[in-house]
Scaffold this active site. Sequence first.
Site, PDB file in Angstrom:
ATOM      1  N   LYS A 134      36.602  30.789  43.499  1.00  0.00           N
ATOM      2  CA  LYS A 134      37.815  31.324  42.886  1.00  0.00           C
ATOM      3  C   LYS A 134      38.944  31.416  43.914  1.00  0.00           C
ATOM      4  O   LYS A 134      40.073  30.972  43.670  1.00  0.00           O
ATOM      5  CB  LYS A 134      37.545  32.710  42.294  1.00  0.00           C
ATOM      6  CG  LYS A 134      38.748  33.304  41.563  1.00  0.00           C
ATOM      7  CD  LYS A 134      38.562  34.764  41.235  1.00  0.00           C
ATOM      8  CE  LYS A 134      38.939  35.632  42.425  1.00  0.00           C
ATOM      9  NZ  LYS A 134      39.016  37.068  42.089  1.00  0.00           N
ATOM     10  N   ASP A 152      39.291  34.540  37.148  1.00  0.00           N
ATOM     11  CA  ASP A 152      39.155  35.954  37.505  1.00  0.00           C
ATOM     12  C   ASP A 152      38.740  36.725  36.246  1.00  0.00           C
ATOM     13  O   ASP A 152      38.428  36.131  35.209  1.00  0.00           O
ATOM     14  CB  ASP A 152      40.454  36.493  38.122  1.00  0.00           C
ATOM     15  CG  ASP A 152      41.596  36.603  37.120  1.00  0.00           C
ATOM     16  OD1 ASP A 152      41.423  36.197  35.942  1.00  0.00           O
ATOM     17  OD2 ASP A 152      42.666  37.103  37.506  1.00  0.00           O
TER      18      ASP A 152
END
Length: 263
Positions: A134, A152
């Site tokens: 991420k 997220d």
Amino acid sequence: MEPRGGRAKPESRLAMVRRARRINRELAEVYPYAHPELDFRNPFELLVATVLSAQTTDLRVNQTTPALFAAYPTPEDMAAAVPEELEEIIRPTGFFRAKARSLMGLSAALRDDFAGELPGRLVDLVKLPGVGRKTANVVLGNAFGVPGITVDTHFGRLVRRWKWTEQEDPEKVEADIAAIFPKSEWTMLSHRVVFHGRRICHSRKPACGACPIAALCPAYGEGETDPEKAKKLLKYEMGGYPGQRLSPPPDYPGIPAPPLGAG
């Protein structure tokens, strides 16, 4: 109104993809100014800010990083930090001891393995201490212009609400969404979805009655549907409040966030 028989016809894959792409187009009109909500001036600052953003708000990170980058402007500086002094600066972001170890570790790796420069490849970034997929996608998409999907908590929540995926694992979510959209859309799609999740489609009480894509949302009705009550749930610039960045882009229509300790 529910069709006769009490059960809606399942949505086909093609219909879902068309609906998903329409949502993306409509979000692009709602948030033409969508951007990363972390303040940064170079790839190293974005990497550090993204690592700090775990388990806290981008606002709190943005309020903390001015002092951090004044003290440690380069990977070489941060790698040589006194741990207790670094911890004290980043304490407001929470989990400061673990984050300090990650920051010093990734800074030392950048110094020793990459001549103090951030690599522009996913395979290299994820080898740095404290840097997962991420974080790497955030940096690649926003500092290097390499398309990436940032999964997220907001992104995962919304794409499941919209029935784009049923996956919970971030990498599987990323793969499912990547199959729906062309690569050129990945970075901006991520920003638009996160913006929508922070401003309108909240976790506990979505502002359904103020949502511009309500007609496309299979989860409509999970939140407040009364338009006037829903308006009161809007956050950041949508509700007339400060945003998360102290130094937002020039085209941001909202109010800059205040520095740490202001007000």
